[in-house]
Design a protein around this motif. Structure first.
Motif, PDB file in Angstrom:
ATOM      1  N   VAL A  47      67.586   9.745 -56.401  1.00 57.57           N
ATOM      2  CA  VAL A  47      68.877  10.017 -57.035  1.00 57.57           C
ATOM      3  C   VAL A  47      69.494  11.251 -56.391  1.00 57.57           C
ATOM      4  CG1 VAL A  47      69.984  10.711 -59.206  1.00 57.57           C
ATOM      5  CG2 VAL A  47      68.149   9.015 -59.226  1.00 57.57           C
ATOM      6  N   VAL A  67      75.211   7.759 -62.383  1.00 62.14           N
ATOM      7  CA  VAL A  67      74.091   8.090 -61.512  1.00 62.14           C
ATOM      8  C   VAL A  67      74.301   7.410 -60.169  1.00 62.14           C
ATOM      9  CG1 VAL A  67      71.585   7.894 -61.193  1.00 62.14           C
ATOM     10  CG2 VAL A  67      72.521   8.246 -63.489  1.00 62.14           C
ATOM     11  N   PHE A  69      72.403   6.569 -56.593  1.00 63.42           N
ATOM     12  CA  PHE A  69      71.110   6.460 -55.945  1.00 63.42           C
ATOM     13  C   PHE A  69      71.281   6.520 -54.433  1.00 63.42           C
ATOM     14  CE2 PHE A  69      70.592   4.591 -60.079  1.00 63.42           C
ATOM     15  CZ  PHE A  69      69.301   4.932 -60.457  1.00 63.42           C
ATOM     16  N   ALA A  75      68.341   1.395 -56.279  1.00 68.23           N
ATOM     17  CA  ALA A  75      69.299   1.486 -57.385  1.00 68.23           C
ATOM     18  C   ALA A  75      69.314   0.199 -58.191  1.00 68.23           C
ATOM     19  CB  ALA A  75      70.702   1.784 -56.846  1.00 68.23           C
TER      20      ALA A  75
END
Length: 125
Positions: A47, A67, A69, A75
């Motif tokens: 991340v 978020v 990745f 991801a």
């Protein structure tokens, strides 16, 4: 269904998104508690961006997070495993909902959310 399809449908890796929106985030969740949850499914180095918007008046989150990745395949795998699951690191009655975000990529998210205000360490590393 998003432009990327649903999370249960395998797709060629060059079509995977890297940025996901998490819904049903606990109101007291911080970046660090969200990262702890993600670490149950992947290493922290997978991340490179986490944004947990919060209401400065109530000092609670808005109930969602973004978020990004590093690897789109990781991801997709992480989000497929987390979607519709209960939180394991915090007590929360609602299941997580995870879906590709409209805005994709580290650069676009950094530009967008650093202009949104003055983030603090607990909500935006």
């Amino acid at each position: 269904m998003s432009q990327y399809g649903d999370l249960t449908t395998p797709m060629p890796s060059d079509e995977f998104p890297t940025t996901y929106m998490y819904r049903n985030v606990p109101r007291k969740c911080t970046v660090w508690s969200l990262l702890s949850e993600i670490e149950l499914y992947a290493c922290r180095s997978s991340v490179n961006f986490v944004y947990v918007p919060w209401d400065k008046k109530t000092t609670k989150t808005m109930g969602y997070a973004f978020v990004n990745f590093v690897d789109p395949v990781v991801a997709w795998q992480v989000c497929q495993r987390m979607d519709n699951r209960y939180w394991r690191t915090v007590v929360h009655k609602r299941e997580m909902r995870v879906a590709p975000a409209k805005m994709q990529g580290l650069k676009a998210n950094l530009e967008r959310y650093t202009q949104a205000g003055e983030p603090d360490e607990g909500h935006f590393p």
